[in-house]
Motif scaffolding. Structure first.
Motif, PDB file in Angstrom:
ATOM      1  N   ALA A  45      15.800  34.048 -28.167  1.00 15.72           N
ATOM      2  CA  ALA A  45      14.824  35.075 -27.783  1.00 15.72           C
ATOM      3  C   ALA A  45      13.489  34.445 -27.408  1.00 15.72           C
ATOM      4  CB  ALA A  45      14.646  36.074 -28.924  1.00 15.72           C
ATOM      5  N   GLN A  46      13.066  33.425 -28.148  1.00 10.68           N
ATOM      6  CA  GLN A  46      11.793  32.760 -27.849  1.00 10.68           C
ATOM      7  C   GLN A  46      11.899  31.876 -26.606  1.00 10.68           C
ATOM      8  OE1 GLN A  46       8.989  33.508 -29.268  1.00 10.68           O
ATOM      9  NE2 GLN A  46       9.998  34.897 -30.715  1.00 10.68           N
ATOM     10  N   ILE A  47      13.058  31.280 -26.382  1.00 15.45           N
ATOM     11  CA  ILE A  47      13.245  30.476 -25.169  1.00 15.45           C
ATOM     12  C   ILE A  47      13.066  31.345 -23.925  1.00 15.45           C
ATOM     13  CG2 ILE A  47      14.925  29.140 -23.834  1.00 15.45           C
ATOM     14  CD1 ILE A  47      16.117  28.181 -26.464  1.00 15.45           C
ATOM     15  N   ASN A  48      13.592  32.570 -23.986  1.00 17.51           N
ATOM     16  CA  ASN A  48      13.458  33.488 -22.854  1.00 17.51           C
ATOM     17  C   ASN A  48      12.062  34.075 -22.740  1.00 17.51           C
ATOM     18  OD1 ASN A  48      16.165  33.412 -21.815  1.00 17.51           O
ATOM     19  ND2 ASN A  48      16.829  34.640 -23.563  1.00 17.51           N
ATOM     20  N   LEU A  49      11.342  34.113 -23.853  1.00 15.11           N
ATOM     21  CA  LEU A  49      10.029  34.758 -23.869  1.00 15.11           C
ATOM     22  C   LEU A  49       8.890  33.786 -23.573  1.00 15.11           C
ATOM     23  CD1 LEU A  49       8.615  37.486 -24.454  1.00 15.11           C
ATOM     24  CD2 LEU A  49       8.432  36.767 -26.841  1.00 15.11           C
ATOM     25  N   VAL A  50       8.950  32.584 -24.138  1.00 12.73           N
ATOM     26  CA  VAL A  50       7.872  31.599 -24.000  1.00 12.73           C
ATOM     27  C   VAL A  50       8.279  30.565 -22.957  1.00 12.73           C
ATOM     28  CG1 VAL A  50       6.437  29.922 -25.214  1.00 12.73           C
ATOM     29  CG2 VAL A  50       7.246  31.970 -26.413  1.00 12.73           C
ATOM     30  N   ASN A  51       7.455  30.399 -21.951  1.00 13.37           N
ATOM     31  CA  ASN A  51       7.808  29.572 -20.797  1.00 13.37           C
ATOM     32  C   ASN A  51       8.054  28.111 -21.168  1.00 13.37           C
ATOM     33  OD1 ASN A  51       8.224  29.001 -18.033  1.00 13.37           O
ATOM     34  ND2 ASN A  51       6.091  28.354 -17.802  1.00 13.37           N
TER      35      ASN A  51
END
Length: 292
Positions: A85-91
């Motif tokens: 989820a963070q990989i998709n959210l934070v560039n």
């Protein structure tokens, strides 16, 4: 080391294996790991990371930048759904690193079970990406993917190939052998069982219908019933308790004149009232005539 955050570091030649687990938040100790990671390939296992908040993301990005500046080539393996989820959210969550494998979440509506399936990035193929088929260990039915495919697999569009995948696999098998299974069962925290006992306790109670009683005289009355009514019980209304095809207000198996007998007292009272009104009207008319 904090109880909610655990980290272990292993070294094998020019490959460093780091396993993180628990919660990555403001109390993380990632900065303590910088000096333990040198140049070469750095394999970071994130399969046991349950949660990461905004403070944890900030510290993670800074920590990743430091070890990459020191010459580490980062490879992320077994990324948990929280990490994906963070990989998709934070560039820049992965920095210059690559994702080798990640977990895909599933849910079984029949058994109320959650499961995560380990997938290799190289096996996902070109877009559009679809979740692999996963079966429930309890009922053997195909489980539902517990996310949106377009958003969950979005990070795959920017992935690069691993330079030395064989060396990475060798280190993983040595320091994180597992049991050969690519799936893990996750319990649904706070979920309720769909057993009969829990359902019966959660459903509102339904009041019983008014009962019908017959006295030795023929018809009985109860609290809240009207004289001559065949229905007993507080607040009962005609029609409940009758069998299909029977007239409202009659008892199953009662003779045809039962209804007439039940309403006879009421009919007699109405007649007396009408006669009284008629007599009163005649008296008033007579008074008016003689008054002239």
């Amino acid at each position: 080391m904090s109880q909610k955050f655990q980290a272990t570091v292993h070294q094998r030649d020019d490959v460093t294996f780091v396993k993180l687990a628990g919660v990555i938040d403001e109390d993380n100790e990632l900065s303590d790991l910088v000096d333990k990671i040198g140049k070469g390939t750095c394999v970071i296992d994130l399969g046991e990371v349950e949660r990461i908040n905004s403070c944890g993301v900030r510290d993670w990005v800074n920590w990743l930048g430091k070890i990459e500046s020191a010459g580490a080539e980062v490879v992320l393996v077994e990324c948990s759904p929280a990490i994906v989820a963070q990989i998709n959210l934070v560039n820049n969550f992965t920095g210059k690193g690559v994702v080798k494998s990640f977990y895909v979440p599933y849910f079984c509506p029949e058994c109320d079970e959650e499961k995560v399936l380990l997938c290799e990035t190289a096996d996902m193929g070109p877009p559009p990406h679809e979740p692999p088929t996963c079966r429930c260990d309890e009922c053997d039915l195909v489980m539902d993917f517990d996310d949106m495919p377009d958003s969950y697999f979005a990070f795959l569009a920017n992935q690069k190939k691993i330079a030395d995948a064989g060396k990475v696999d060798q280190v993983i098998s040595e320091f994180n052998p597992g049991d050969g299974e690519k799936s893990k069962i996750r319990s649904r925290v706070g979920s309720t069982s769909l057993s009969g006992a829990s359902l019966s306790s959660s459903l509102p109670s339904v009041p019983s219908l008014p009962s019908i009683s017959r006295s030795s005289a023929g018809l009985g009355t109860g609290a809240g019933s009207r004289p001559g009514s065949a229905f007993t019980g507080t607040g009962s209304r005609p029609g409940f308790g009758t069998s299909p095809g029977s007239n409202p207000g009659t008892l199953p198996g009662s003779p045809p004149d039962a209804r007439a007998a039940a309403v006879a007292p009421r009919s007699g009272a109405v007649v007396y009232v009408l006669v009284g009104v008629l007599v009163l009207a005649i008296v008033v008319l007579g008074v008016l005539l003689f008054a002239k």
